[in-house]
Design a protein around this motif. Structure first.
Motif, short mmCIF file in Angstrom:
data_model
loop_
_atom_site.label_atom_id
_atom_site.label_comp_id
_atom_site.label_asym_id
_atom_site.label_seq_id
_atom_site.Cartn_x
_atom_site.Cartn_y
_atom_site.Cartn_z
N ARG A 18 -1.50 -66.69 -31.59
CA ARG A 18 -1.81 -66.65 -33.02
C ARG A 18 -1.03 -67.72 -33.79
N LEU A 19 0.23 -67.92 -33.39
CA LEU A 19 1.05 -68.90 -34.09
C LEU A 19 0.53 -70.32 -33.88
N VAL A 20 0.15 -70.67 -32.67
CA VAL A 20 -0.42 -72.00 -32.41
C VAL A 20 -1.68 -72.21 -33.24
N ARG A 21 -2.55 -71.21 -33.25
CA ARG A 21 -3.79 -71.32 -34.03
C ARG A 21 -3.48 -71.59 -35.50
N ASP A 22 -2.54 -70.82 -36.08
CA ASP A 22 -2.25 -70.96 -37.50
C ASP A 22 -1.53 -72.28 -37.82
N LEU A 23 -0.67 -72.74 -36.91
CA LEU A 23 0.00 -74.02 -37.13
C LEU A 23 -1.00 -75.17 -37.16
N LEU A 24 -1.97 -75.13 -36.26
CA LEU A 24 -2.97 -76.19 -36.22
C LEU A 24 -3.92 -76.11 -37.40
N GLU A 25 -4.21 -74.90 -37.87
CA GLU A 25 -5.06 -74.76 -39.05
C GLU A 25 -4.34 -75.27 -40.30
N ARG A 26 -3.04 -75.08 -40.34
CA ARG A 26 -2.26 -75.50 -41.52
C ARG A 26 -2.12 -77.01 -41.59
N ASP A 27 -2.03 -77.67 -40.43
CA ASP A 27 -1.83 -79.11 -40.39
C ASP A 27 -2.88 -79.73 -39.48
N SER A 28 -3.85 -80.39 -40.07
CA SER A 28 -4.99 -80.92 -39.30
C SER A 28 -4.60 -82.08 -38.40
N LYS A 29 -3.40 -82.65 -38.58
CA LYS A 29 -2.97 -83.78 -37.76
C LYS A 29 -2.01 -83.38 -36.64
N ALA A 30 -1.57 -82.15 -36.65
CA ALA A 30 -0.59 -81.71 -35.66
C ALA A 30 -1.24 -81.54 -34.29
N ARG A 31 -0.44 -81.73 -33.24
CA ARG A 31 -0.86 -81.46 -31.87
C ARG A 31 0.22 -80.62 -31.19
N VAL A 32 -0.17 -79.88 -30.18
CA VAL A 32 0.74 -78.97 -29.49
C VAL A 32 0.83 -79.34 -28.02
N ALA A 33 2.06 -79.39 -27.51
CA ALA A 33 2.31 -79.51 -26.07
C ALA A 33 2.94 -78.18 -25.65
N ALA A 34 2.18 -77.36 -24.93
CA ALA A 34 2.62 -76.01 -24.58
C ALA A 34 3.10 -75.99 -23.13
N LEU A 35 4.37 -75.62 -22.94
CA LEU A 35 4.92 -75.48 -21.60
C LEU A 35 4.55 -74.11 -21.05
N VAL A 36 3.90 -74.09 -19.88
CA VAL A 36 3.35 -72.86 -19.32
C VAL A 36 3.66 -72.81 -17.83
N ILE A 56 -4.44 -79.30 -28.01
CA ILE A 56 -3.44 -78.52 -27.26
C ILE A 56 -3.37 -79.05 -25.84
N GLU A 57 -2.20 -79.53 -25.46
CA GLU A 57 -1.97 -80.01 -24.10
C GLU A 57 -1.18 -78.95 -23.34
N ILE A 58 -1.68 -78.55 -22.19
CA ILE A 58 -0.99 -77.57 -21.35
C ILE A 58 -0.14 -78.31 -20.32
N LEU A 59 1.16 -78.08 -20.36
CA LEU A 59 2.09 -78.70 -19.42
C LEU A 59 2.60 -77.63 -18.47
N GLU A 60 2.31 -77.78 -17.20
CA GLU A 60 2.79 -76.80 -16.23
C GLU A 60 4.25 -77.10 -15.89
N GLY A 61 5.09 -76.07 -16.07
CA GLY A 61 6.51 -76.22 -15.83
C GLY A 61 7.19 -74.87 -15.83
N ASP A 62 8.49 -74.86 -16.08
CA ASP A 62 9.26 -73.61 -16.03
C ASP A 62 10.49 -73.77 -16.90
N ILE A 63 10.60 -72.96 -17.95
CA ILE A 63 11.76 -73.09 -18.85
C ILE A 63 13.06 -72.83 -18.12
N ALA A 64 13.03 -72.07 -17.03
CA ALA A 64 14.26 -71.71 -16.33
C ALA A 64 14.80 -72.83 -15.46
N GLU A 65 14.06 -73.94 -15.32
CA GLU A 65 14.52 -75.07 -14.53
C GLU A 65 15.06 -76.18 -15.44
N ARG A 66 16.08 -76.87 -14.96
CA ARG A 66 16.58 -78.01 -15.71
C ARG A 66 15.46 -79.03 -15.90
#
Length: 359
Positions: A18-36, A56-66
């Motif tokens: 929901r937050l990603v959707r609302d952020l992009l609706e609020r700013d038409s020029k913003a882009r998202v890189a989502a770590l998943v 929205i760009e999906i980046l495969e990764g892991d927050i628990a790794e350096r």
């Protein structure tokens, strides 16, 4: 907040989607890189397709790794281009083992901070903590407070506390706003939620009693405040605060400033679902101990014994800083009585849906 690349963790979770959707609706020029994490990549791409696939760009990764499990080129690209960051990813399970909670909630937050410290254009990190970093404190908890010698009810609380300590210590290098939600429930307008856990164990217990023609039980100490907030309030508050210069460097309690008591929650849900009040009172300590046995837990809708402590803990969260900022944007947390009807209606429509059952 200027337009630019948003680094995001916690997509496509309950709040994150929901937050990603609302952020992009609020700013038409913003882009998202989502770590998943790779295991969630397919569902993340499906969610991105439904929102804005070209933004929205999906980046495969892991927050628990350096370096977040990313290759060097991707990591450096983020460091060069990210203008704002939202760190929501965490393990919220109250029964999570310490090692797992430590790896995700603490190490993961440290790794996000390291990236943010490298980001040349970063204007703000928006970090989602929890009101329950207060641990076993009683009485009134204020937004500026954190380390006051408290103990913790579970590893979720203790590791989120450790993570917030880390975030605060890095604020001189990473401009940050910290958000501390209470227990998040469904949308106050539609009732939509992702899992029937948390306060939904009330409803699952009520439903079991009604369907089996059993007396409806009331458990939870009458005077203990029980703080829950609808997801749309959390998202609206974060979108507004992230764009407000006054919120920079602040910690905001995203909670109900006038929570109902545990007993009132039971009565409110009972009246909406069953049209009557509970018939018998159960001592909360007895319920907590009994829920350690699976047959009894199943009888109470699968409620974990760790959850009962939140019904009986006398703590209130002061909201003066959040109120000062959010009131300028016309935002306030609605009271449970104002949105119980859509919450219960959604539950009734989907109470047998296996996709909404907690793991």
């Amino acid at each position: 907040m200027s337009s630019g690349l948003i680094f995001f963790t916690g997509f496509p979770g309950f709040i994150g989607r929901r937050l990603v959707r609302d952020l992009l609706e609020r700013d038409s020029k913003a882009r998202v890189a989502a770590l998943v994490e790779p295991r969630f990549a397919a569902s993340a791409r499906e969610a991105a397709e439904a929102i804005a696939p070209d933004r929205i760009e999906i980046l495969e990764g892991d927050i628990a790794e350096r370096r977040l499990g990313l290759d060097d080129d991707t990591y450096e690209r983020l460091a060069s281009n990210v203008a704002s960051a939202y760190h929501l990813a965490a393990i919220y399970n109250l029964g999570v083992p310490l090692e797992t909670a430590q790896r995700v909630n603490v190490d993961g937050t440290g790794n996000v901070i390291e990236l943010c410290a490298r980001c040349k254009k970063l204007e703000r990190l928006n970090y989602v903590s929890t009101a329950y970093v207060a641990g076993d404190r009683r009485g009134v908890v204020y937004e500026h407070e954190l380390v006051l010698g408290q103990g913790f009810k579970n590893h979720y609380e203790s590791t989120k506390f450790q993570a917030e300590v880390w975030v605060r210590e890095a604020m001189d290098k990473v401009p940050t706003t910290i958000y501390r939600p209470a227990i998040v429930v469904g949308d106050s307008r539609t009732g939509e939620t992702q899992k029937f856990d948390g306060p939904y164990y009330f409803l699952r217990t009520i439903a079991r009693s009604v369907h089996d023609h059993l007396p409806i039980a009331q458990f939870g100490r009458a005077e203990a405040p029980f703080n829950c907030v609808p997801v749309d309030f959390i998202v609206g508050a974060m979108v507004a605060a992230a764009d407000d210069p006054a919120a920079l460097g602040e910690t905001l309690h995203l909670v109900d400033p006038e929570p109902v008591t545990a007993a009132e929650v039971g009565r409110i849900f009972n009246r909406e679902y069953a049209g009557k009040d509970p018939r018998m009172q159960l001592p909360p300590r007895l319920v907590e101990n009994a829920l350690r046995f699976k047959p009894i837990s199943d009888a109470y809708g699968g409620a974990p014994h760790e959850a009962i402590r939140y019904l009986n803990h006398p703590v209130r969260f002061d909201t003066r800083r959040a109120d000062d900022i959010l009131s300028k944007h016309g935002l306030r947390c609605p009271r449970l009585e104002e949105y119980v009807r859509p919450i219960v209606s959604f539950f009734k429509e989907h109470e047998t849906d296996p996709a909404l059952m907690p793991a």
